[in-house]
Design a protein around this motif. Structure first.
Motif, short mmCIF file in Angstrom:
data_model
loop_
_atom_site.label_atom_id
_atom_site.label_comp_id
_atom_site.label_asym_id
_atom_site.label_seq_id
_atom_site.Cartn_x
_atom_site.Cartn_y
_atom_site.Cartn_z
N HIS A 1 0.79 -1.23 0.00
CA HIS A 1 0.00 0.00 0.00
C HIS A 1 0.83 1.28 0.00
O HIS A 1 0.31 2.34 -0.37
CB HIS A 1 -0.92 0.02 1.22
CG HIS A 1 -1.85 -1.15 1.30
ND1 HIS A 1 -2.79 -1.42 0.32
CD2 HIS A 1 -1.98 -2.15 2.22
CE1 HIS A 1 -3.47 -2.51 0.64
NE2 HIS A 1 -2.99 -2.97 1.78
N LEU A 2 2.11 1.22 0.40
CA LEU A 2 2.85 2.47 0.59
C LEU A 2 4.25 2.45 -0.02
O LEU A 2 5.00 3.41 0.19
CB LEU A 2 2.98 2.78 2.09
CG LEU A 2 1.69 3.23 2.79
CD1 LEU A 2 1.89 3.25 4.30
CD2 LEU A 2 1.28 4.61 2.31
N PRO B 1 6.74 5.36 -4.93
CA PRO B 1 7.38 6.64 -4.65
C PRO B 1 6.35 7.72 -4.31
O PRO B 1 5.39 7.93 -5.04
CB PRO B 1 8.11 6.97 -5.97
CG PRO B 1 8.33 5.64 -6.62
CD PRO B 1 7.13 4.81 -6.25
N GLY B 2 6.57 8.37 -3.17
CA GLY B 2 5.68 9.45 -2.75
C GLY B 2 4.32 9.00 -2.27
O GLY B 2 3.40 9.82 -2.15
N ALA B 3 4.14 7.69 -2.00
CA ALA B 3 2.83 7.18 -1.58
C ALA B 3 2.45 7.75 -0.23
O ALA B 3 3.27 7.80 0.70
CB ALA B 3 2.85 5.66 -1.53
N ARG B 4 1.19 8.18 -0.12
CA ARG B 4 0.66 8.75 1.12
C ARG B 4 -0.83 8.45 1.16
O ARG B 4 -1.54 8.74 0.20
CB ARG B 4 0.93 10.24 1.16
CG ARG B 4 0.66 10.90 2.50
CD ARG B 4 1.07 12.36 2.49
NE ARG B 4 2.52 12.49 2.45
CZ ARG B 4 3.19 12.94 1.40
NH1 ARG B 4 2.55 13.30 0.30
NH2 ARG B 4 4.51 13.05 1.43
N ILE B 5 -1.33 7.85 2.25
CA ILE B 5 -2.71 7.38 2.34
C ILE B 5 -3.34 7.95 3.60
O ILE B 5 -2.70 7.97 4.66
CB ILE B 5 -2.77 5.84 2.38
CG1 ILE B 5 -2.21 5.24 1.09
CG2 ILE B 5 -4.20 5.35 2.58
CD1 ILE B 5 -2.21 3.73 1.06
N PRO B 6 -4.59 8.43 3.52
CA PRO B 6 -5.30 8.86 4.74
C PRO B 6 -5.35 7.73 5.76
O PRO B 6 -5.45 6.55 5.40
CB PRO B 6 -6.70 9.23 4.22
CG PRO B 6 -6.49 9.58 2.78
CD PRO B 6 -5.38 8.69 2.30
N THR C 1 -2.42 11.66 7.39
CA THR C 1 -2.04 10.63 6.42
C THR C 1 -0.89 9.81 6.97
O THR C 1 -0.15 10.25 7.85
CB THR C 1 -1.63 11.25 5.08
OG1 THR C 1 -0.50 12.13 5.30
CG2 THR C 1 -2.77 12.05 4.47
N TYR C 2 -0.75 8.60 6.41
CA TYR C 2 0.38 7.72 6.72
C TYR C 2 1.32 7.69 5.53
O TYR C 2 0.89 7.72 4.38
CB TYR C 2 -0.10 6.29 7.00
CG TYR C 2 -0.63 6.05 8.39
CD1 TYR C 2 0.14 6.35 9.51
CD2 TYR C 2 -1.88 5.49 8.59
CE1 TYR C 2 -0.34 6.12 10.79
CE2 TYR C 2 -2.37 5.24 9.86
CZ TYR C 2 -1.60 5.57 10.96
OH TYR C 2 -2.07 5.32 12.22
N GLU C 3 2.60 7.59 5.82
CA GLU C 3 3.61 7.32 4.81
C GLU C 3 4.72 6.52 5.45
O GLU C 3 4.87 6.50 6.68
CB GLU C 3 4.15 8.61 4.20
CG GLU C 3 4.82 9.53 5.21
CD GLU C 3 5.22 10.85 4.58
OE1 GLU C 3 6.37 10.93 4.11
OE2 GLU C 3 4.39 11.77 4.58
N PRO D 1 13.12 6.28 -3.21
CA PRO D 1 12.17 6.63 -2.14
C PRO D 1 12.81 6.64 -0.76
O PRO D 1 12.55 7.54 0.05
CB PRO D 1 11.11 5.53 -2.26
CG PRO D 1 11.17 5.09 -3.69
CD PRO D 1 12.62 5.18 -4.05
N ALA D 2 13.67 5.64 -0.47
CA ALA D 2 14.35 5.62 0.82
C ALA D 2 15.31 6.80 0.96
O ALA D 2 15.44 7.39 2.05
CB ALA D 2 15.10 4.30 1.00
#
Length: 484
Positions: free
Chosen positions: A38-39, A42-47, A97-99, A193-194
């Motif tokens: 889910h994350l 690159p740049g993934a961010r989820i509520p 949001t979570y990342e 991403p890291a």
């Protein structure tokens, strides 16, 4: 370092590193699988609420094979406390949001590399290594003669290559070597991403260290305060800030950015690219976009930290925090000798009701402001009065179209003639509500009459300001009385 010092350093690393904490966790496989699903983009961010629901759905399928008794929200809270997730306020909407944290990204990459080990030695990697070492040796050589010799040799090699191309000798890289090189490029791209998350985490740490130094150092001796008051951006002028700023400037350069886009497009058009998996081709296609997105997010964080630090200093908020810190230190200093006479659990005759919420920092507490609960002046009972029906009707006519009046006007016009258009009705019964009466007649004609799309007519009405207006529109006709 001695073996004892090394062992102690590694023992501390085991306790502090979130990467090793992830690798040692009991449900490491599930954690890595869910977070990467889910994350990991690159740049993934989820509520937060959305991630809780997604994890709950995944847990339903995983519970048939593994013992996972907790809910998605509880697992997300545990991952956040362990340092795998970062929770931030949402930028475009309310909520949070979570990342993935930088350590979590590194841990996921370790799992991926163990599952699909990279080639130990490739020709392209050795060529890149040798080229980088040679270029570094040339760029750092103070001897002008040797640098000129190196440049001359490079010029001769380029001239020889140009001559071969002009003679029609084209040596294209074979497919095997081309795939090796592009795989090396993709391996570096997977670490981006890291890298971006690590740079952002370093800026957060630097921002915290600067604020701490402002509180710990006396005002007369604080060089940090002097630099901020003189307008120096301490975060951007740091080693990390200068390195990232130079990297970001390369991406923002239109010429270099467009050249990189063109090179990626050219590589994707080659035949050997079809031997790569679909995911690898997609990664290469979005390489430049991912670079710009990650750079933009880190640059935004860098700007926010710099502005927040300047605002913290110029608004004198640090003075309040410094005073609070002094009071806390005085209380701790008084508590040390008092502990020899009074135990921490001794009854002192004061009851304090504690909150059921768990706080990770005293800074999360805010003082209650009674003025925020004030609702203003008390409401008084209104005096009784008499309602005027004519006034209520006038108010209604200002906000609603009087269809009863318009229906009466249409029927009265049809009593005198077999058919009537909207213009003919308005000629006999003027629009008492101005444009609203015209719109109402058009609505009635569209519902109970006919509309001639091939014939127009001119309607006239007087507005509420007393001015006469005209409009040309399709002929709307009434053929019978309106009984509704």
């Amino acid at each position: 370092m001695s073996s004892l010092a090394t062992a102690l350093a590694y023992a501390r690393l085991l306790e502090e590193s979130a990467v090793l904490r992830l690798l040692r966790s009991g449900n490491a496989a599930v954690t890595v699988a869910l977070l990467s699903e889910h994350l990991a983009a690159p740049g993934a961010r989820i509520p937060c609420d959305e991630l809780h629901e997604l994890v709950d759905i995944d847990l339903e399928a995983l519970r048939d094979h593994l013992g996972l008794p907790q809910t998605g929200k509880k697992y997300c809270d545990d991952w956040r406390n362990a340092g795998f997730l970062v929770r931030r306020p949402a930028v475009d909407a309310r909520g949070e949001t979570y990342e993935l944290s930088a350590d979590a990204l590194v841990g996921i990459r370790l799992f991926q590399q163990l599952e699909s080990p990279r080639t130990t030695v490739t020709e392209s990697r050795l060529v890149s290594l040798a080229s980088a070492v040679r270029q570094l040796a040339i760029d750092t050589d103070p001897d002008v003669t040797r640098r000129l010799e190196a440049l001359a040799a490079e010029r001769e090699r380029i001239d020889a290559e140009v001559a071969r191309l002009e003679a029609g000798e084209v040596a294209v890289l074979d497919a095997r070597r081309a795939v090796e090189r592009i795989v090396d490029i993709l391996l570096q791209a997977q670490d981006l991403p890291a890298d971006f998350a690590g740079v952002r985490a370093r800026f957060e740490s630097l921002n915290h260290d600067l604020r701490t130094s402002i509180l710990d150092t006396d005002i007369s001796q604080s060089t940090v305060l002097d630099d901020i008051f003189r307008g120096v951006d301490l975060i951007e002028s740091s080693d990390e800030g200068r390195t990232f700023t130079a990297f970001s400037a390369l991406l923002r350069d239109p010429e270099r950015s467009s050249a990189l886009d063109a090179d990626v497009a050219a590589v994707l058009s080659r035949d050997f690219v079809h031997a790569l998996p679909l995911e690898s081709r997609r990664t290469l296609r979005t390489l430049v976009r991912d670079l710009k997105t990650g750079s933009r997010e880190v640059h935004s964080a860098l700007t926010d930290f710099a502005r927040g630090l300047r605002r913290y200093v110029h608004s004198q908020e640090f003075q309040r925090d410094r005073a609070l810190r002094g009071l806390l230190q005085e209380a701790l200093a008084a508590a040390a000798p008092a502990s020899h006479h009074t135990k921490p659990y001794a009854d002192i005759g004061v009851e304090l009701e504690l909150s059921a919420m768990r706080f990770s920092s005293v800074g999360e507490l805010t003082l209650e402001d009674p003025s925020e609960l004030e609702t203003g002046a008390p409401l008084d009972d209104a005096e009784h009065g008499t309602i005027d029906f004519a006034v209520l009707a006038a108010i209604a006519r200002e906000t609603e179209i009087d269809f009863d009046e318009l229906t009466t006007n249409v029927n009265a016009t049809l009593d005198a003639q077999p058919t009537a258009t909207v213009a003919e009705v308005l000629a006999v019964h003027p629009a008492t509500q101005g444009l609203a009466s015209v719109v109402g007649l058009l609505s009635l004609a569209a519902r109970y009459g006919t509309v001639a799309t091939d014939a127009d007519e001119e309607v006239t009405w007087t507005g509420t300001d007393g001015r006469t207006r005209r409009a040309t529109l399709a002929t709307h006709a009434f053929l019978r009385r309106i009984d509704a």
